[in-house]
Write a protein that holds these residues in place. Structure first.
Motif, PDB file in Angstrom:
ATOM      1  N   GLY A  67       0.881  -1.124  -0.043  1.00 59.82           N
ATOM      2  CA  GLY A  67      -0.045  -0.001  -0.037  1.00 59.82           C
ATOM      3  C   GLY A  67       0.835   1.382  -0.050  1.00 59.82           C
ATOM      4  O   GLY A  67       0.261   2.464   0.334  1.00 59.82           O
ATOM      5  N   MET A  68       2.079   1.278  -0.447  1.00 56.30           N
ATOM      6  CA  MET A  68       3.257   2.165  -0.154  1.00 56.30           C
ATOM      7  C   MET A  68       3.152   2.797  -1.762  1.00 56.30           C
ATOM      8  O   MET A  68       3.036   2.123  -2.701  1.00 56.30           O
ATOM      9  CB  MET A  68       4.404   1.966   0.149  1.00 56.30           C
ATOM     10  N   VAL A  69       3.072   4.231  -1.965  1.00 54.22           N
ATOM     11  CA  VAL A  69       3.411   4.981  -3.157  1.00 54.22           C
ATOM     12  C   VAL A  69       4.561   5.672  -2.957  1.00 54.22           C
ATOM     13  O   VAL A  69       5.004   6.363  -2.102  1.00 54.22           O
ATOM     14  CB  VAL A  69       2.238   6.261  -2.987  1.00 54.22           C
ATOM     15  N   ASN A  70       5.537   5.421  -4.167  1.00 53.43           N
ATOM     16  CA  ASN A  70       6.840   5.913  -4.230  1.00 53.43           C
ATOM     17  C   ASN A  70       6.588   7.501  -4.549  1.00 53.43           C
ATOM     18  O   ASN A  70       5.905   7.981  -5.312  1.00 53.43           O
ATOM     19  CB  ASN A  70       7.735   5.469  -5.377  1.00 53.43           C
ATOM     20  N   ILE A  71       7.270   8.574  -3.669  1.00 49.11           N
ATOM     21  CA  ILE A  71       7.147   9.884  -3.742  1.00 49.11           C
ATOM     22  C   ILE A  71       8.288  10.601  -4.195  1.00 49.11           C
ATOM     23  O   ILE A  71       8.355  11.699  -4.482  1.00 49.11           O
ATOM     24  CB  ILE A  71       6.612  10.404  -2.647  1.00 49.11           C
ATOM     25  N   ARG A  72       9.064  10.004  -4.899  1.00 53.98           N
ATOM     26  CA  ARG A  72      10.436  10.532  -5.468  1.00 53.98           C
ATOM     27  C   ARG A  72      10.316  11.493  -6.200  1.00 53.98           C
ATOM     28  O   ARG A  72      10.695  12.683  -6.153  1.00 53.98           O
ATOM     29  CB  ARG A  72      11.246   9.368  -6.136  1.00 53.98           C
TER      30      ARG A  72
END
Length: 156
Positions: A67-72
């Motif tokens: 459930g994690m979104v990469n915010i790079r």
């Protein structure tokens, strides 16, 4: 792309979040008010700008199996929006929601615009509420579920 320092500055504008320094110079931000076991809103923010925001209950984001979104590559506004949505998705019911729900069985349903409807089992009926307003009444859970799914909502 925002720098590590710029991301930290944005995240620290959310007073609900508590900074936790972890290994290898990474930083987590916890939401102690979460009604779920999950407390990490921002996970493993690194000096190189890479990091993740918990978004399991949100729609419209490319997330991993946790459930994690990469915010790079997120912009300032995108980062603020996803953090705000994540905190809201982990927050307890408002006073108005609690008044509607009382001791009844309930579920929260959310759409891609982060609008929330509450499905409540009351007196052998299933009622859908938008805030304090009754949106619909159904004879069975399956009817209510079908309605919510057709309207673009998914169970949180």
């Amino acid at each position: 792309m925002l720098t590590f320092e710029e991301k930290i500055a944005i995240i620290e504008t959310f007073p609900e979040l508590e900074r936790k320094n972890v290994s290898l110079g990474r930083v987590n931000f916890h939401f102690e008010g979460s009604i779920y076991e999950k407390k990490n809103v921002v996970y493993h923010l690194h000096q190189n700008g890479n990091g993740f925001v918990y978004a399991e209950f949100l729609s419209g984001y490319d997330m991993d199996s946790k459930g994690m979104v990469n915010i790079r590559d997120f912009s300032s506004e995108e980062l603020k929006t996803i953090i705000r949505q994540s905190i809201k998705s982990l927050s307890p019911n408002t006073d108005a929601e609690s008044a509607i729900i009382e001791d009844n069985e309930e579920e929260r349903w959310i759409n891609s615009e982060n609008h929330t409807l509450i499905l409540v089992n009351e007196d052998d009926m299933w009622n859908v509420y938008a805030g304090l307003n009754l949106d619909g009444t159904f004879l069975s859970y399956n009817e209510a579920k079908q309605y919510l799914e057709e309207e673009g909502f998914r169970k949180r």
